[in-house]
Design a protein around this motif. Structure first.
Motif, PDB file in Angstrom:
ATOM      1  N   UNK A 171     -43.523   7.661  -1.927  1.00  0.00           N
ATOM      2  CA  UNK A 171     -44.113   6.497  -1.070  1.00  0.00           C
ATOM      3  C   UNK A 171     -44.350   6.780   0.391  1.00  0.00           C
ATOM      4  N   UNK A 172     -45.032   6.102   0.942  1.00  0.00           N
ATOM      5  CA  UNK A 172     -45.234   6.354   2.550  1.00  0.00           C
ATOM      6  C   UNK A 172     -44.264   5.761   3.343  1.00  0.00           C
ATOM      7  N   UNK A 173     -43.208   6.224   3.326  1.00  0.00           N
ATOM      8  CA  UNK A 173     -41.992   5.908   4.038  1.00  0.00           C
ATOM      9  C   UNK A 173     -42.257   6.045   5.467  1.00  0.00           C
ATOM     10  N   UNK A 174     -41.590   5.259   6.315  1.00  0.00           N
ATOM     11  CA  UNK A 174     -41.865   5.390   7.657  1.00  0.00           C
ATOM     12  C   UNK A 174     -40.654   6.498   8.091  1.00  0.00           C
ATOM     13  N   UNK A 175     -41.084   7.655   8.342  1.00  0.00           N
ATOM     14  CA  UNK A 175     -40.331   8.544   8.823  1.00  0.00           C
ATOM     15  C   UNK A 175     -39.852   8.492  10.429  1.00  0.00           C
ATOM     16  N   UNK A 176     -40.695   7.695  11.076  1.00  0.00           N
ATOM     17  CA  UNK A 176     -40.015   7.348  12.514  1.00  0.00           C
ATOM     18  C   UNK A 176     -38.674   6.893  12.735  1.00  0.00           C
ATOM     19  N   UNK A 177     -38.197   6.376  11.532  1.00  0.00           N
ATOM     20  CA  UNK A 177     -36.880   5.611  11.728  1.00  0.00           C
ATOM     21  C   UNK A 177     -35.864   6.646  11.302  1.00  0.00           C
TER      22      UNK A 177
END
Length: 627
Positions: A171-177
């Motif tokens: 999935x398009x996870x938030x890799x900024x976190x």
């Protein structure tokens, strides 16, 4: 007044309605009224979420990313109708749906790179009293520190050497976190790459990793204790910030920041050696302010992400650099501590900052660093005080060694080295002033002597070749003769002197160079070690004199050997021709040597004649007084 459950229900309804309004905005259904409706609802949300009655007794309000604009993305303030920015303090946000990763004057929370967003779950903050194994505020020892004592560059944290393939979830996870996070702490990334943490509720910055164990609660406990001390002493201001550094187990260092006054301060009496920066004789508050302001800009350079850069700060820095640039051109002993190339590059950076001040946050860190360097120079030079340093090579403290006569050994060595140590000592005194390295003088010192040593290397190599060639002349070095003649022995001495000059020049040119001698690194440590030697900086002057002096002695020995060879192998007729020429050449060689040593024959002759006349007149007076 409404009860707590009713307020929470109303808050959830308004949040849901806000999300629908955002969707309607994207569909361009109500573009005309969306802005006014959102502003009204956000004010209502702000009033409900920040009402003290909205939280249970004994609990602090939790931080929600929906209530702090820019927690997941940096907000950019509209440039229209904005109030001018005057300080670098963190300000509460006003708008939410703005383009990410921008930076404008007045924007309160800017994040130039990825950070940990705050948890979306409405749960209260845990304080130090909520965890059993964490010290309570009264049990923590606080020690005043300055911003330069933040040990960011000395941690030496190593990474795991075991190779592991990172598992990426679908999935398009938030890799900024980040993979781990702590409630109500923002993880920010410095432009240099280091990570640090900020707590908006307590306005606390820390360079410690709050993700480890219970360190976040310990830092909060230290912050509560520091804030209590500030409140009791009355040293509280609207733009106050707090920085916490863990020194050892149970001991935390702290300092407060006042953005209005642009200084750091403490709610107690402080005597800090690090603040003084080895400057002696500080007695006035107006003088120590430069040190406090320099530490303020050090704090801004360490934690630049959360603040917008005021225009007046950039203008002030531009004034500093412009004056230093003109001073360096008009004076040979500029006080700025930078050369023309560095000042020119700094001016170009400031011009870039003024153009990009409304959109580029990374320029606030170099601006703060430049301000810190200029203010530290003012503090070291006693700016605004009686007897301030006006030239870079002007000492401010009395030197007791100048009044003492030099030992006989030093004077004999000075003569043997052709007065070179005196010349080098004068140059060292211009570079090392009051136990401080003068950066422009240091660069001239390194470049000048590196060029000189390269020249000595060439001449030493030539002398070695000449001596070896001279030994091959028939009759000079006969291997069948056990006892060597005098000229052969002297040629050996010349060869040894040339070889010593070559080796020492190579060592010095490799040890002292632009790439290896930094004013705050190896150069400073080397000067300190030389100051602690037996003869102090006299030994450093002697060491610098050796390449030139040994080369000259090698030439002298070669000239003596050549003269012996000429006089012992030439008949009387040829000697009658050679001796006058030899004497003339010797006189012409001696003349510039004596002039370079400040020894003038005419001055010496006049002095001797004056003394002779005085002695003659004294003898005549004694004779005439006899009966």
């Amino acid at each position: 007044m409404a009860s707590l459950p009713l307020k929470e229900s109303l808050l959830q309804i308004l949040v849901t309605f806000m999300k629908h309004l955002k969707l309607l905005k994207l569909l361009a259904i109500i573009p005309c009224i969306h802005r006014h409706v959102v502003t009204l609802l956000r004010r209502l949300l702000h009033g409900i979420s920040h009402n003290p009655d909205n939280h249970a007794p004994g609990q602090r309000p939790s931080v929600d990313s929906d209530r702090i604009t820019g927690a997941t993305q940096p907000a950019v303030e509209d440039t229209q109708n904005q109030t001018p920015l005057t300080t670098l303090a963190v300000r509460p946000p006003e708008r939410e749906n703005m383009p990410p990763f921008q930076h404008r004057v007045g924007s309160p929370l800017e994040f130039p790179s990825a950070q940990v967003p705050m948890d979306h779950r409405p749960y209260p903050i845990q304080t130090s009293s909520a965890v059993h194994n964490v010290r309570r505020p009264g049990a923590i020892t606080l020690r005043p520190i300055v911003a330069s004592q933040i040990n960011r560059y000395g941690k030496n944290i190593t990474q795991m050497k075991d190779f592991q393939v990172f598992e990426i979830s679908p999935g398009p996870n938030n890799f900024m976190e980040s993979s781990t996070r702590v409630a109500n702490w923002l993880q920010l990334i410095h432009p240099e790459g280091a990570c640090f943490f900020f707590n908006p509720l307590q306005r606390v910055f820390t360079d410690q990793n709050v993700l480890e164990n219970n360190l976040a609660f310990e830092i909060l406990a230290a912050a509560e204790q520091a804030n209590q001390m500030a409140a009791e002493s009355g040293k509280v201001c609207a733009t106050m910030e707090l920085a916490i550094e863990k020194l050892s187990e149970g001991i935390f260092g702290y300092y407060f920041v006042d953005h209005d006054a642009q200084i750091i301060f403490w709610p107690e009496i402080v005597r800090s050696w690090e603040l003084m920066f080895n400057v002696r004789g500080v007695t006035d508050k107006s003088h120590i302010r430069y040190a406090l302001e320099a530490q303020y800009w050090t704090h801004c350079a360490l934690f630049p992400n959360m603040r917008a850069l005021p225009g007046q700060a950039v203008n002030r820095l531009q004034d500093f650099i412009s004056y230093a640039y003109s001073e360096f051109i008009t004076f040979q002993t500029s006080l700025s501590g930078f050369d023309l190339d560095e000042l020119s590059n700094m001016l170009s950076i400031v011009d870039r900052v003024k153009v990009s001040i409304t959109r580029f946050i990374y320029l606030s860190q170099p601006t703060a660093r430049c301000m810190e360097m200029f203010l530290r120079v003012k503090f070291i030079n006693f700016c605004g005080q009686p007897g301030a340093r006006l030239d870079a090579d002007q000492p401010l403290y009395q030197s007791y060694s100048e009044d003492k006569p030099k030992p006989i050994l030093i004077r004999v060595l000075n003569v043997a080295l052709f007065n070179s140590p005196n010349f080098y000592s004068q140059f060292i005194d211009k570079v090392w002033v009051d136990k401080t390295l003068v950066r422009p003088m240091l660069k001239d010192f390194v470049s000048q002597f590196t060029s000189e040593w390269n020249t000595v290397i060439v001449f030493s190599t030539v002398m070695l070749a000449v001596n070896i060639s001279f030994l091959t002349v028939p009759g000079v070095d006969d291997p069948s003769i056990q006892s060597k003649p005098a000229k052969t022995t002297i040629i050996y001495l010349s060869t040894l002197c040339a070889m010593g000059s070559l080796v020492i020049s190579l060592v010095l040119s490799g040890r002292i160079s632009d790439s290896k001698w930094s004013p705050t690194g190896s150069a400073y440590k080397f000067m300190i070690s030389m100051a602690l030697s037996v003869f102090g900086f006299e030994s450093f002057a002697f060491m610098l004199s050796l390449p030139f002096a040994l080369l000259v002695w090698g030439m002298i020995f070669f000239a003596i050997a050549l003269s012996i060879h000429i006089f012992y192998t030439t008949n009387i007729v040829e000697l009658a021709v050679v001796i006058p020429i030899w004497a003339t050449v010797l006189l012409l060689m001696t003349w510039p040597v004596l002039v370079a040593s400040n020894f003038h024959v005419a001055v010496v002759a006049a002095s001797v004649w004056t003394k002779f006349k005085f002695w003659k007149n004294s003898v005549q007076r004694v004779i005439t007084r006899r009966p």
